[in-house]
Write an enzyme that holds these catalytic residues in place. Structure first.
Site, short mmCIF file in Angstrom:
data_model
loop_
_atom_site.label_atom_id
_atom_site.label_comp_id
_atom_site.label_asym_id
_atom_site.label_seq_id
_atom_site.Cartn_x
_atom_site.Cartn_y
_atom_site.Cartn_z
N TRP A 1 0.48 -0.56 0.27
CA TRP A 1 0.19 0.61 0.01
C TRP A 1 0.89 1.54 0.19
O TRP A 1 1.39 1.29 0.47
CB TRP A 1 -0.88 0.12 1.20
CG TRP A 1 -1.82 1.10 2.03
CD1 TRP A 1 -2.83 1.34 0.00
CD2 TRP A 1 -2.02 2.09 2.18
NE1 TRP A 1 -3.17 2.38 1.06
CE2 TRP A 1 -3.11 2.91 2.63
CE3 TRP A 1 -1.18 1.41 4.07
CZ2 TRP A 1 -3.57 3.66 2.95
CZ3 TRP A 1 -1.79 2.67 4.84
CH2 TRP A 1 -2.82 3.87 4.52
N ASP B 1 -0.67 -5.44 9.53
CA ASP B 1 -1.63 -4.94 8.95
C ASP B 1 -2.77 -5.39 8.25
O ASP B 1 -2.23 -5.94 7.68
CB ASP B 1 -1.38 -3.87 7.41
CG ASP B 1 -1.92 -2.40 7.32
OD1 ASP B 1 -3.11 -2.56 7.92
OD2 ASP B 1 -1.46 -1.87 6.10
N ALA C 1 -6.31 -4.73 7.38
CA ALA C 1 -7.53 -3.96 7.55
C ALA C 1 -8.44 -4.05 6.75
O ALA C 1 -9.63 -3.80 6.58
CB ALA C 1 -7.03 -2.78 5.98
N LYS D 1 -13.53 -0.99 6.70
CA LYS D 1 -13.30 -1.67 5.15
C LYS D 1 -14.94 -2.84 6.34
O LYS D 1 -16.08 -2.88 5.52
CB LYS D 1 -12.88 -2.39 4.54
CG LYS D 1 -11.65 -1.88 4.74
CD LYS D 1 -11.79 -0.73 3.64
CE LYS D 1 -10.42 0.34 3.64
NZ LYS D 1 -9.53 0.71 2.17
C1 LMR Z 1 -6.96 1.60 -0.46
O1 LMR Z 1 -6.05 1.12 -0.50
O2 LMR Z 1 -7.62 2.47 -1.47
C2 LMR Z 1 -7.37 2.05 0.82
O3 LMR Z 1 -6.61 1.61 1.34
C3 LMR Z 1 -8.05 3.59 0.93
C4 LMR Z 1 -7.03 4.38 0.80
O4 LMR Z 1 -6.68 5.15 2.55
O5 LMR Z 1 -5.63 4.82 0.57
#
Ligand code: LMR
Length: 394
Positions: A127, A208, A210, A243
């Site tokens: 991410w 992590d 989520a 989420k």
């Molecule tokens: C994403 O990866 O799209 C989500 O976790 C939202 C974000 O804050 O990036």
């Protein structure tokens, strides 16, 4: 002073979100930011959340501060949901945070206090906000191989090779389930090997999580986190309720820190409290309270779980439909990985040019690295996407 400021790099996920909003085409399809949408394209407030909000409105008599770590009942309920039988109260410190990002940020600051020289290892890719925050905090960072562009699966040999190079005290950031951005995940056996390697090297896992409940089910998605927590002396876990409870804007997260022994727990807890105080004082309570009410009430919890299960099964059905459509159109099984991937995302392996072509020609928005949000699809738009992917020659 302010004239010294330079523009900051744009976050590519949020930038795409804005581009989508600005696109006047009616048939545009948003597969960008990781937000769940139902078949009508709506991100609904979950039934149990509505019911809890209603009950809260009726019964809440004060908005006075909770504690620096948030309401302990929240920490207890959410850590139990995640850790299950692996939860060891005597070693577990926890603090409520503003969202999962808040938990990640606090975890990184905790690492920086405890061992400023630690290198934080990230999956390639991960991410984008992970490296962004680490860079911002001026911490050391390294990457381990994770995604195999050819198979669209985990490059496990590469990952283990790279992780063999971690030093004792380094931190390895792992996605507990539903890897973002790829959708490719470790098997149970592979997790066992990762745990054995962490045990051997003395590196510290930082998980992590989520998307619990978006992959194979609430317990199944937490299995890796539980394994890690039950085997290793020190573990950091950043959890998000955005989420699985659908409360994105309420900013509801939890940082858990498992100390090597019960003696260290109060010191760790004190550091979590201290960090909250430095950064924002008391963490937000509204979302955390709703989560606590739902998890501690049998009827609300059952309703939440059944709605979450509908969401999960809906995404799996869309994955299967898309894989089938692509199988038909390309006369090959090379997109079958879409049905194997889990969670909200799949990285489909399109080039940035192909991604741009799909956006410009068909109004299909996915992240430049070809991450798409499965939950942005519905039964009607799947064939449109399959056609665009085939036409772009992915
Ligand atoms: C994403 O990866 O799209 C989500 O976790 C939202 C974000 O804050 O990036």
């Amino acid at each position: 002073m302010l004239s010294n400021l330079k523009p900051q790099p744009a976050d590519k996920i949020l930038q795409l979100m804005q581009m989508f909003r600005d696109d006047p085409r009616e048939n545009k399809i948003d597969l960008g930011v990781g937000v769940y949408k139902n078949a009508q394209g709506v991100t609904p407030v979950m039934r149990a959340i509505k019911a809890a909000e209603h009950a809260l409105w009726e019964t809440q008599e004060t908005k006075a501060y909770t504690g620096l770590a948030g309401d302990p009942a929240y920490g207890e309920a959410l850590s139990t949901l995640i850790l299950g039988d692996a939860r060891d109260e005597s070693r577990l410190a926890a603090a409520a945070t503003p969202g999962g990002t808040g938990a990640i940020r606090q975890a990184l600051e905790l690492i920086r206090i405890a061992n400023p020289d630690a290198t934080v290892w990230l999956s390639a890719p991960t991410w984008p906000n992970h490296p962004s925050i680490i860079r911002f905090l001026k911490m050391n960072m390294a990457e381990y191989r994770y995604f195999d562009d050819a198979t669209r699966d985990v490059d496990f040999a590469g990952m283990m090779d790279d992780l063999a190079g971690v030093k004792a005290g380094d931190v390895v950031l792992l996605h507990g389930c539903c890897h973002n951005p790829t959708g490719a995940n470790l098997t149970r056996d592979q997790w066992q090997e990762v745990v054995a390697l962490l045990e051997k090297t003395g590196a510290i896992p930082f998980i992590d999580i989520a998307y619990q409940g978006f992959g194979d089910g609430l317990d199944e998605d937490a299995a890796a986190t539980r394994l890690v927590a039950s085997r290793l002396p020190e573990v950091l876990i950043a959890a998000s309720c955005s989420k699985n409870f659908g409360i994105y804007r309420e900013r509801t997260g939890l940082l858990m820190a498992i100390s090597p022994d019960a003696k260290m727990k109060p010191v760790t807890q004190g550091n979590l409290n201290f960090l909250n105080r430095q950064n924002y004082s008391f963490p937000p309570d509204h979302g955390a309270r709703l989560v606590t009410m739902i998890l501690n009430d049998e009827a609300l919890r059952a309703d939440w779980q059944s709605e979450l299960e509908e969401v999960r099964l809906g995404m799996l059905a869309l994955r299967q439909q898309l894989a089938d459509e692509l199988r038909q159109r390309t006369n090959s099984d090379r997109f079958d990985f879409i049905a194997r991937h889990r969670g909200m995302f799949s990285r489909i392996g399109a080039t940035p040019e192909q991604v741009a072509q799909m956006r410009e020609k068909h109004g299909i928005y996915m992240i430049g690295d070809s991450r798409m949000n499965i939950a942005g699809l519905n039964a009607r738009t799947v064939p449109v996407l399959a056609e665009a992917i085939t036409e772009a020659g992915v």
